[in-house]
Design a protein around this motif. Structure first.
Motif, PDB file in Angstrom:
ATOM      1  N   ASP A   1       0.817  -1.223   0.000  1.00 18.93           N
ATOM      2  CA  ASP A   1       0.000   0.000   0.000  1.00 18.93           C
ATOM      3  C   ASP A   1       0.847   1.268   0.000  1.00 18.93           C
ATOM      4  OD1 ASP A   1      -2.404  -1.319  -0.102  1.00 18.93           O
ATOM      5  OD2 ASP A   1      -2.658  -1.390   2.078  1.00 18.93           O
ATOM      6  N   ASP A   2       2.082   1.181   0.464  1.00 16.16           N
ATOM      7  CA  ASP A   2       2.959   2.351   0.471  1.00 16.16           C
ATOM      8  C   ASP A   2       3.378   2.750  -0.945  1.00 16.16           C
ATOM      9  OD1 ASP A   2       2.833   2.484   3.202  1.00 16.16           O
ATOM     10  OD2 ASP A   2       4.669   1.307   3.514  1.00 16.16           O
ATOM     11  N   LEU A   3       3.266   1.802  -1.892  1.00 15.04           N
ATOM     12  CA  LEU A   3       3.642   2.072  -3.272  1.00 15.04           C
ATOM     13  C   LEU A   3       2.434   2.194  -4.188  1.00 15.04           C
ATOM     14  CD1 LEU A   3       6.628  -0.431  -3.732  1.00 15.04           C
ATOM     15  CD2 LEU A   3       6.652   1.881  -2.805  1.00 15.04           C
ATOM     16  N   PHE A   4       1.406   1.407  -3.923  1.00 10.41           N
ATOM     17  CA  PHE A   4       0.260   1.336  -4.822  1.00 10.41           C
ATOM     18  C   PHE A   4      -1.030   1.882  -4.203  1.00 10.41           C
ATOM     19  CE2 PHE A   4       3.232  -1.952  -6.132  1.00 10.41           C
ATOM     20  CZ  PHE A   4       3.263  -1.823  -7.508  1.00 10.41           C
ATOM     21  N   GLY A   5      -0.981   2.287  -2.949  1.00 10.80           N
ATOM     22  CA  GLY A   5      -2.203   2.734  -2.284  1.00 10.80           C
ATOM     23  C   GLY A   5      -2.204   4.190  -1.874  1.00 10.80           C
ATOM     24  N   LEU A   6      -1.306   4.998  -2.453  1.00  8.18           N
ATOM     25  CA  LEU A   6      -1.253   6.415  -2.105  1.00  8.18           C
ATOM     26  C   LEU A   6      -2.349   7.197  -2.836  1.00  8.18           C
ATOM     27  CD1 LEU A   6       2.605   6.972  -2.376  1.00  8.18           C
ATOM     28  CD2 LEU A   6       1.297   6.561  -0.301  1.00  8.18           C
ATOM     29  N   GLU A   7      -2.668   8.359  -2.299  1.00 10.70           N
ATOM     30  CA  GLU A   7      -3.587   9.280  -2.990  1.00 10.70           C
ATOM     31  C   GLU A   7      -2.743  10.114  -3.955  1.00 10.70           C
ATOM     32  OE1 GLU A   7      -7.063  10.857  -4.170  1.00 10.70           O
ATOM     33  OE2 GLU A   7      -6.846   9.268  -2.653  1.00 10.70           O
ATOM     34  N   PRO A   8      -2.894   9.912  -5.274  1.00 10.89           N
ATOM     35  CA  PRO A   8      -2.004  10.575  -6.246  1.00 10.89           C
ATOM     36  C   PRO A   8      -2.032  12.096  -6.136  1.00 10.89           C
ATOM     37  CG  PRO A   8      -3.329   8.880  -7.303  1.00 10.89           C
ATOM     38  CD  PRO A   8      -3.883   9.047  -5.927  1.00 10.89           C
ATOM     39  N   ARG A   9      -0.868  12.689  -6.139  1.00 11.73           N
ATOM     40  CA  ARG A   9      -0.744  14.158  -6.085  1.00 11.73           C
ATOM     41  C   ARG A   9      -0.282  14.681  -7.445  1.00 11.73           C
ATOM     42  NH1 ARG A   9       2.620  16.179  -0.987  1.00 11.73           N
ATOM     43  NH2 ARG A   9       2.688  17.982  -2.398  1.00 11.73           N
TER      44      ARG A   9
ATOM     45  N   GLY B   1       7.471  10.545  -6.934  1.00  7.04           N
ATOM     46  CA  GLY B   1       6.717  10.662  -8.172  1.00  7.04           C
ATOM     47  C   GLY B   1       6.397   9.308  -8.779  1.00  7.04           C
ATOM     48  N   LEU B   2       7.362   8.394  -8.757  1.00  4.98           N
ATOM     49  CA  LEU B   2       7.127   7.053  -9.291  1.00  4.98           C
ATOM     50  C   LEU B   2       6.093   6.307  -8.459  1.00  4.98           C
ATOM     51  CD1 LEU B   2       7.833   4.948 -11.369  1.00  4.98           C
ATOM     52  CD2 LEU B   2       9.845   4.298 -10.020  1.00  4.98           C
ATOM     53  N   MET B   3       6.140   6.467  -7.159  1.00  9.93           N
ATOM     54  CA  MET B   3       5.157   5.823  -6.287  1.00  9.93           C
ATOM     55  C   MET B   3       3.746   6.360  -6.555  1.00  9.93           C
ATOM     56  SD  MET B   3       7.594   5.950  -2.907  1.00  9.93           S
ATOM     57  CE  MET B   3       6.322   5.682  -1.704  1.00  9.93           C
TER      58      MET B   3
ATOM     59  N   LEU C   1      -1.181  -0.010 -17.363  1.00  8.25           N
ATOM     60  CA  LEU C   1       0.128  -0.397 -16.828  1.00  8.25           C
ATOM     61  C   LEU C   1       0.081  -1.876 -16.489  1.00  8.25           C
ATOM     62  CD1 LEU C   1       2.968   0.192 -15.741  1.00  8.25           C
ATOM     63  CD2 LEU C   1       1.906   0.815 -13.560  1.00  8.25           C
ATOM     64  N   VAL C   2       0.980  -2.652 -17.096  1.00  6.96           N
ATOM     65  CA  VAL C   2       1.036  -4.093 -16.886  1.00  6.96           C
ATOM     66  C   VAL C   2       2.355  -4.438 -16.202  1.00  6.96           C
ATOM     67  CG1 VAL C   2       0.923  -6.360 -17.969  1.00  6.96           C
ATOM     68  CG2 VAL C   2      -0.336  -4.437 -18.979  1.00  6.96           C
ATOM     69  N   LEU C   3       2.269  -5.056 -15.034  1.00  9.53           N
ATOM     70  CA  LEU C   3       3.456  -5.480 -14.293  1.00  9.53           C
ATOM     71  C   LEU C   3       3.483  -6.994 -14.204  1.00  9.53           C
ATOM     72  CD1 LEU C   3       3.272  -3.028 -11.233  1.00  9.53           C
ATOM     73  CD2 LEU C   3       4.533  -2.696 -13.357  1.00  9.53           C
ATOM     74  N   THR C   4       4.635  -7.573 -14.421  1.00 13.25           N
ATOM     75  CA  THR C   4       4.781  -8.995 -14.139  1.00 13.25           C
ATOM     76  C   THR C   4       5.010  -9.158 -12.636  1.00 13.25           C
ATOM     77  OG1 THR C   4       7.180  -8.959 -14.483  1.00 13.25           O
ATOM     78  CG2 THR C   4       5.803  -9.377 -16.422  1.00 13.25           C
ATOM     79  N   LYS C   5       4.877 -10.375 -12.141  1.00 15.08           N
ATOM     80  CA  LYS C   5       5.134 -10.611 -10.712  1.00 15.08           C
ATOM     81  C   LYS C   5       6.581 -10.271 -10.377  1.00 15.08           C
ATOM     82  CE  LYS C   5       3.235 -14.179  -8.664  1.00 15.08           C
ATOM     83  NZ  LYS C   5       2.821 -15.577  -8.358  1.00 15.08           N
ATOM     84  N   ALA C   6       7.489 -10.582 -11.325  1.00 12.53           N
ATOM     85  CA  ALA C   6       8.895 -10.234 -11.114  1.00 12.53           C
ATOM     86  C   ALA C   6       9.061  -8.718 -11.113  1.00 12.53           C
ATOM     87  CB  ALA C   6       9.756 -10.854 -12.210  1.00 12.53           C
ATOM     88  N   GLY C   7       8.279  -8.020 -11.947  1.00 15.89           N
ATOM     89  CA  GLY C   7       8.331  -6.568 -11.994  1.00 15.89           C
ATOM     90  C   GLY C   7       7.846  -5.931 -10.713  1.00 15.89           C
ATOM     91  N   VAL C   8       6.794  -6.497 -10.133  1.00 12.38           N
ATOM     92  CA  VAL C   8       6.257  -5.996  -8.856  1.00 12.38           C
ATOM     93  C   VAL C   8       7.321  -6.129  -7.759  1.00 12.38           C
ATOM     94  CG1 VAL C   8       4.559  -6.395  -7.036  1.00 12.38           C
ATOM     95  CG2 VAL C   8       3.842  -6.454  -9.435  1.00 12.38           C
ATOM     96  N   GLU C   9       7.946  -7.311  -7.698  1.00 12.56           N
ATOM     97  CA  GLU C   9       8.967  -7.532  -6.679  1.00 12.56           C
ATOM     98  C   GLU C   9      10.156  -6.602  -6.850  1.00 12.56           C
ATOM     99  OE1 GLU C   9       9.979 -11.625  -7.054  1.00 12.56           O
ATOM    100  OE2 GLU C   9       8.043 -12.373  -6.316  1.00 12.56           O
ATOM    101  N   ALA C  10      10.563  -6.385  -8.117  1.00 15.66           N
ATOM    102  CA  ALA C  10      11.706  -5.513  -8.392  1.00 15.66           C
ATOM    103  C   ALA C  10      11.397  -4.058  -8.046  1.00 15.66           C
ATOM    104  CB  ALA C  10      12.103  -5.632  -9.859  1.00 15.66           C
ATOM    105  N   LEU C  11      10.181  -3.602  -8.345  1.00 15.10           N
ATOM    106  CA  LEU C  11       9.792  -2.225  -8.022  1.00 15.10           C
ATOM    107  C   LEU C  11       9.689  -2.015  -6.515  1.00 15.10           C
ATOM    108  CD1 LEU C  11       7.113  -1.460 -10.760  1.00 15.10           C
ATOM    109  CD2 LEU C  11       9.340  -0.356 -10.498  1.00 15.10           C
TER     110      LEU C  11
END
Length: 206
Positions: A20-28, A108-110, A191-201
């Motif tokens: 949630d710290d990466l994918f659950g923020l309120e976008p600014r 910004g990336l988050m 935006l499409v992430l692989t499971k490996a991509g999620v772990e790497a990010l």
């Protein structure tokens, strides 16, 4: 945040727990704007150039005699006031890049990842296995999944067969996890992430 995982053929492949710290923020919007502006300015060539009076090609002969012509006194046709003369204080080659702290770039990336998750345009794939580099087969799979303009982010490296198959698809961009950036994420609809991509990010942004 829990999200379903799918395969390239659209079948289910379980689920994944997203941080949630990466994918659950309120976008600014202000942070996203600052990072995109930093990226675009850094990419700008800055090669615009005009000729000054020392660079234009013209005769150096005095136009008219100094006195007695009834007009103003001029020494050169290269002056900016004349047609085809040099330009005064025009643009010259320069860099448009400016500094932006790592903290803001990371934030910004988050926020970019969170904006896609909040909009329901984030998809998680199990992997990027495709039929031996066949563009036609991948194009059909992308059409069946309903991806019109997609950015696909893999792990540390990209599956070579998938990269070859996606090379000629205008609607698909592929990046390794280290190449993930705000501008490319926001530019594409999905935006499409692989499971490996999620772990790497997650490892990169923690």
């Amino acid at each position: 945040m829990k999200l379903d995982v799918i395969k390239m053929d659209g079948s289910a492949a379980g689920s994944v727990e997203l941080n949630d710290d990466l994918f659950g923020l309120e976008p600014r919007r202000d942070i996203l704007f600052r990072v995109v502006r930093w990226q675009r300015n850094k990419a700008q060539a800055g090669t615009h150039k005009v000729k000054t009076r020392s660079e234009v090609s013209y005769s150096t002969k005095k136009i008219v005699r100094q006195k007695g012509s009834g007009g103003a006194r001029h020494g050169s046709r290269k002056a900016p006031i004349f047609r085809k003369g040099g330009v005064y204080k025009g643009p010259t080659p320069r860099s448009h890049a400016h500094e932006l702290t790592k903290k803001v770039r990371r934030l910004g990336l988050m926020h970019a990842l969170s904006s896609k998750a909040q909009a329901g345009k984030l998809v998680v794939l199990e992997d990027l296995n495709v039929e031996a580099g066949k563009t036609s087969a991948l194009a059909k799979q992308v059409a069946n999944l309903g991806w019109k303009r997609a950015l696909i982010i893999d792990g540390a490296s990209i599956n070579e067969d998938f990269a070859q198959a996606a090379r000629n698809l205008e609607t698909v961009d592929v990046l390794p996890s280290m190449g993930a950036n705000v501008y490319d994420i926001l530019k594409r609809d999905t935006l499409v992430l692989t499971k490996a991509g999620v772990e790497a990010l997650e490892a990169r942004l923690k």
